[in-house]
Design a protein around this motif. Structure first.
Motif, PDB file in Angstrom:
ATOM      1  N   GLY A 181      -9.835  10.836  -7.754  1.00 52.56           N
ATOM      2  CA  GLY A 181      -9.156  12.000  -7.541  1.00 52.56           C
ATOM      3  C   GLY A 181      -8.981  12.275  -6.053  1.00 52.56           C
ATOM      4  N   MET A 182      -9.741  11.865  -5.229  1.00 51.88           N
ATOM      5  CA  MET A 182      -9.693  12.392  -3.707  1.00 51.88           C
ATOM      6  C   MET A 182      -8.538  11.370  -3.401  1.00 51.88           C
ATOM      7  N   SER A 183      -8.449  10.354  -3.860  1.00 49.64           N
ATOM      8  CA  SER A 183      -7.194   9.465  -3.442  1.00 49.64           C
ATOM      9  C   SER A 183      -5.761  10.028  -3.839  1.00 49.64           C
ATOM     10  N   VAL A 184      -5.754  10.657  -5.153  1.00 47.85           N
ATOM     11  CA  VAL A 184      -4.466  11.531  -5.439  1.00 47.85           C
ATOM     12  C   VAL A 184      -4.332  12.429  -4.697  1.00 47.85           C
ATOM     13  N   GLN A 185      -5.509  13.050  -4.174  1.00 51.95           N
ATOM     14  CA  GLN A 185      -5.179  14.417  -3.576  1.00 51.95           C
ATOM     15  C   GLN A 185      -4.895  13.951  -2.011  1.00 51.95           C
ATOM     16  N   ALA A 186      -5.184  12.949  -1.609  1.00 49.81           N
ATOM     17  CA  ALA A 186      -4.662  12.264  -0.248  1.00 49.81           C
ATOM     18  C   ALA A 186      -3.310  12.052  -0.348  1.00 49.81           C
ATOM     19  N   SER A 187      -2.924  11.366  -1.258  1.00 53.99           N
ATOM     20  CA  SER A 187      -1.660  11.025  -1.491  1.00 53.99           C
ATOM     21  C   SER A 187      -0.677  12.198  -1.659  1.00 53.99           C
ATOM     22  N   GLY A 188      -1.153  13.615  -2.039  1.00 54.63           N
ATOM     23  CA  GLY A 188      -0.555  14.886  -1.941  1.00 54.63           C
ATOM     24  C   GLY A 188      -0.733  15.510  -0.773  1.00 54.63           C
ATOM     25  N   GLY A 189      -1.357  14.905   0.286  1.00 58.10           N
ATOM     26  CA  GLY A 189      -1.231  15.506   1.664  1.00 58.10           C
ATOM     27  C   GLY A 189      -2.557  16.180   1.998  1.00 58.10           C
ATOM     28  N   ALA A 190      -3.607  16.106   1.252  1.00 56.48           N
ATOM     29  CA  ALA A 190      -4.820  16.777   1.546  1.00 56.48           C
ATOM     30  C   ALA A 190      -5.615  16.180   2.910  1.00 56.48           C
ATOM     31  N   THR A 191      -6.130  16.988   3.451  1.00 56.58           N
ATOM     32  CA  THR A 191      -6.628  16.564   4.938  1.00 56.58           C
ATOM     33  C   THR A 191      -8.040  15.988   4.338  1.00 56.58           C
ATOM     34  N   CYS A 192      -8.575  15.351   5.511  1.00 53.46           N
ATOM     35  CA  CYS A 192      -9.873  14.907   5.518  1.00 53.46           C
ATOM     36  C   CYS A 192     -10.952  15.966   5.367  1.00 53.46           C
ATOM     37  N   GLU A 193     -10.805  17.033   6.011  1.00 51.19           N
ATOM     38  CA  GLU A 193     -11.794  18.124   5.760  1.00 51.19           C
ATOM     39  C   GLU A 193     -11.869  18.957   4.366  1.00 51.19           C
ATOM     40  N   GLN A 194     -10.506  18.846   3.889  1.00 56.82           N
ATOM     41  CA  GLN A 194     -10.496  19.438   2.543  1.00 56.82           C
ATOM     42  C   GLN A 194     -11.006  18.231   1.455  1.00 56.82           C
ATOM     43  N   LEU A 195     -11.037  17.107   1.683  1.00 54.01           N
ATOM     44  CA  LEU A 195     -11.481  16.136   0.728  1.00 54.01           C
ATOM     45  C   LEU A 195     -13.032  16.271   0.934  1.00 54.01           C
ATOM     46  N   ARG A 196     -13.687  16.516   2.291  1.00 57.35           N
ATOM     47  CA  ARG A 196     -15.041  16.560   2.271  1.00 57.35           C
ATOM     48  C   ARG A 196     -15.654  17.830   1.634  1.00 57.35           C
ATOM     49  N   ALA A 197     -14.985  18.810   1.535  1.00 58.87           N
ATOM     50  CA  ALA A 197     -15.322  19.974   1.115  1.00 58.87           C
ATOM     51  C   ALA A 197     -15.378  19.994  -0.574  1.00 58.87           C
ATOM     52  N   VAL A 198     -14.548  19.198  -1.095  1.00 60.69           N
ATOM     53  CA  VAL A 198     -14.564  18.542  -2.557  1.00 60.69           C
ATOM     54  C   VAL A 198     -15.584  17.743  -2.754  1.00 60.69           C
ATOM     55  N   ALA A 199     -15.919  16.818  -1.903  1.00 59.60           N
ATOM     56  CA  ALA A 199     -16.992  15.911  -1.935  1.00 59.60           C
ATOM     57  C   ALA A 199     -18.224  16.391  -1.900  1.00 59.60           C
ATOM     58  N   TRP A 219       0.855  -1.147  -0.144  1.00 60.25           N
ATOM     59  CA  TRP A 219       0.020  -0.004  -0.007  1.00 60.25           C
ATOM     60  C   TRP A 219       0.967   1.213  -0.024  1.00 60.25           C
ATOM     61  N   ARG A 220       1.964   1.260   0.889  1.00 58.47           N
ATOM     62  CA  ARG A 220       2.782   2.174   1.005  1.00 58.47           C
ATOM     63  C   ARG A 220       3.676   2.296  -0.303  1.00 58.47           C
ATOM     64  N   THR A 221       4.311   1.415  -0.829  1.00 61.13           N
ATOM     65  CA  THR A 221       5.313   1.667  -1.613  1.00 61.13           C
ATOM     66  C   THR A 221       4.910   1.055  -2.926  1.00 61.13           C
ATOM     67  N   PRO A 253      -1.687   3.402   5.386  1.00 59.64           N
ATOM     68  CA  PRO A 253      -1.133   4.405   4.347  1.00 59.64           C
ATOM     69  C   PRO A 253      -2.353   5.204   3.836  1.00 59.64           C
ATOM     70  N   VAL A 254      -1.864   6.398   3.166  1.00 58.41           N
ATOM     71  CA  VAL A 254      -2.579   7.185   2.750  1.00 58.41           C
ATOM     72  C   VAL A 254      -3.208   6.863   1.182  1.00 58.41           C
ATOM     73  N   GLY A 255      -4.490   7.263   0.805  1.00 59.94           N
ATOM     74  CA  GLY A 255      -5.099   6.909  -0.470  1.00 59.94           C
ATOM     75  C   GLY A 255      -5.359   5.612  -0.749  1.00 59.94           C
ATOM     76  N   CYS A 256      -5.810   5.463  -1.861  1.00 61.66           N
ATOM     77  CA  CYS A 256      -6.483   3.858  -2.233  1.00 61.66           C
ATOM     78  C   CYS A 256      -5.358   2.877  -2.662  1.00 61.66           C
ATOM     79  N   LEU A 257      -5.247   1.857  -2.230  1.00 63.82           N
ATOM     80  CA  LEU A 257      -4.343   0.733  -2.879  1.00 63.82           C
ATOM     81  C   LEU A 257      -4.627   0.594  -4.391  1.00 63.82           C
ATOM     82  N   LEU A 314      -9.279   7.766   3.335  1.00 62.58           N
ATOM     83  CA  LEU A 314      -8.082   7.926   2.576  1.00 62.58           C
ATOM     84  C   LEU A 314      -7.186   8.784   3.308  1.00 62.58           C
ATOM     85  N   THR A 315      -7.537   9.333   4.416  1.00 65.07           N
ATOM     86  CA  THR A 315      -6.595  10.327   5.319  1.00 65.07           C
ATOM     87  C   THR A 315      -6.402   9.505   6.428  1.00 65.07           C
ATOM     88  N   ASP A 316      -6.878   8.270   6.992  1.00 61.23           N
ATOM     89  CA  ASP A 316      -6.628   7.806   7.972  1.00 61.23           C
ATOM     90  C   ASP A 316      -5.275   7.407   8.499  1.00 61.23           C
TER      91      ASP A 316
END
Lengths: 197, 197
Positions: free
Chosen positions: B166-184, B21-23, B100-104, B94-96
């Motif tokens: 797209g949210m998974s990619v955002q999470a990989s870039g460091g987006a927070t849960c709240e930021q993803l929720r705003a996008v959602a 998942w991480r690598t 690891p961050v993002g979706c495998l 995705l940000t737990d």
DNA sequence: CCGATTTCATACCAATCGGTACAAAACTAG
DNA sequence: CTAGTTTTGTACCGATTGGTATGAAATCGG
């Protein structure tokens, strides 16, 4: 002076870009790179430094290409049209058979090992740079009142990049240009409209 | 009979999942895997076959986890609520920080070499399977008239998965849960509504 | 035409890759 | 307590990884 190169530096770089684009940073071996570039190992190291520097230079070429596309969209008169063009043209580019599918900044390295963290971070920075340019544009139109009051330019920019990156993943999974355009059209329905009240 | 295992097969698999998942698939070396799993190489090969089979088994564990999340969302009464929950809970997962961050299925392998094509295709199939389940649900509600006439369930499903990836990619870039929720939340504004006409 | 300079090709480096041979250790059935 | 079976740890396999040393070939200024 002295003996001249037998290969063109920029075309070799474009070949390298193609390999990185298709196989990701870690997946691109020096052997695969030299073969695609039509040069041998010592020439690669003498000309481009090492693998990571070669990647950075190829990435710079990629950003040039992408800037042309992005600037073209940004030239649209309204933010809404900017995004519509970004999505519309993006769908075509992401599925263009003339180069690897998807977006290098997404395909290149999402997951990575400790040694390739810098590469992943570099790609993340590129993604966030484009997002920042969108946000700046949206902030502008918010100030001008050309976007409805209450619109959050930061969220709007993040939404647009999120859809774009999602489209890149879809392209990687085999989605067609038309399918991506349908998704883009649907995403545009989320575009902020003035309150009816 | 004979000598028993000194390690738990499923916990070892979960450790392997974490590494993949991480690598990503290619980034996960056998050495890194065995170290994380707390076993040595021959045990890995005797128990799980080889690297690719190990990945498939770890991936099956991942799909189990993801199914729990997905089924939970699908239990919502309406398609709209299904997607809202998918986005809302997805942002958290995705940000737990516990994994690891993002979706495998997004991080694992978008770009790949010729030898790892099967892995990439497997991940693409998983992504498309979830999309198909969403489409089936949407088709159902379209037939029942619970989604507005003219709604294309296929496009709607592709839109939802596109935003998710797209949210998974955002999470990989460091987006927070709240930021993803705003996008959602913004994405939900694209949800089909009956024609006013 | 010659000498200085640079690129070229071959052949190599240690380290790591995925995968295994082998024997000692640990367990169970009898 | 022993015989048989399986897991374990070590040490290794050929192939490939990113990266170089080295000398021959080619081109330039003089």
């Amino acid at each position: 002076m002295s003996r001249p190169r037998t290969f063109c530096e920029v075309t070799a770089l474009d070949r390298a870009l193609d390999v990185f684009w298709r196989t990701g940073y870690e997946g691109a071996s020096i052997s695969a790179l030299t073969e695609a570039m039509g040069i041998n190992r010592p020439s690669l190291y003498a000309t481009f430094g090492n693998k990571e520097e070669l990647f950075q230079k190829a990435l710079a070429r990629y950003v040039d290409l992408k800037n042309a596309f992005f600037d073209n969209a940004m030239a649209q008169p309204t933010a809404r049209e900017v995004v519509a063009k970004l999505f519309h043209d993006g769908a075509e580019i992401l599925t263009d058979p003339n180069h690897p599918v998807g977006c290098l900044s997404v395909q290149g390295a999402l997951a990575c090992t400790a040694e390739t963290e810098r590469v992943r971070d570099e790609l993340a920075k590129i993604r966030s740079d484009y997002e920042a340019r969108l946000r700046a544009r949206f902030e502008e139109e918010c100030r001008d009142g050309r976007l409805p009051a209450g619109t959050d330019p930061e969220v709007l920019a993040r939404f647009v990049t999120t859809v774009s990156h999602g489209m890149s993943v879809q392209a990687s999974g085999g989605a067609t240009c038309e399918q991506l355009r349908a998704v883009a059209d649907m995403a545009m329905r989320a575009w902020p409209v003035p309150d009816a009240a």
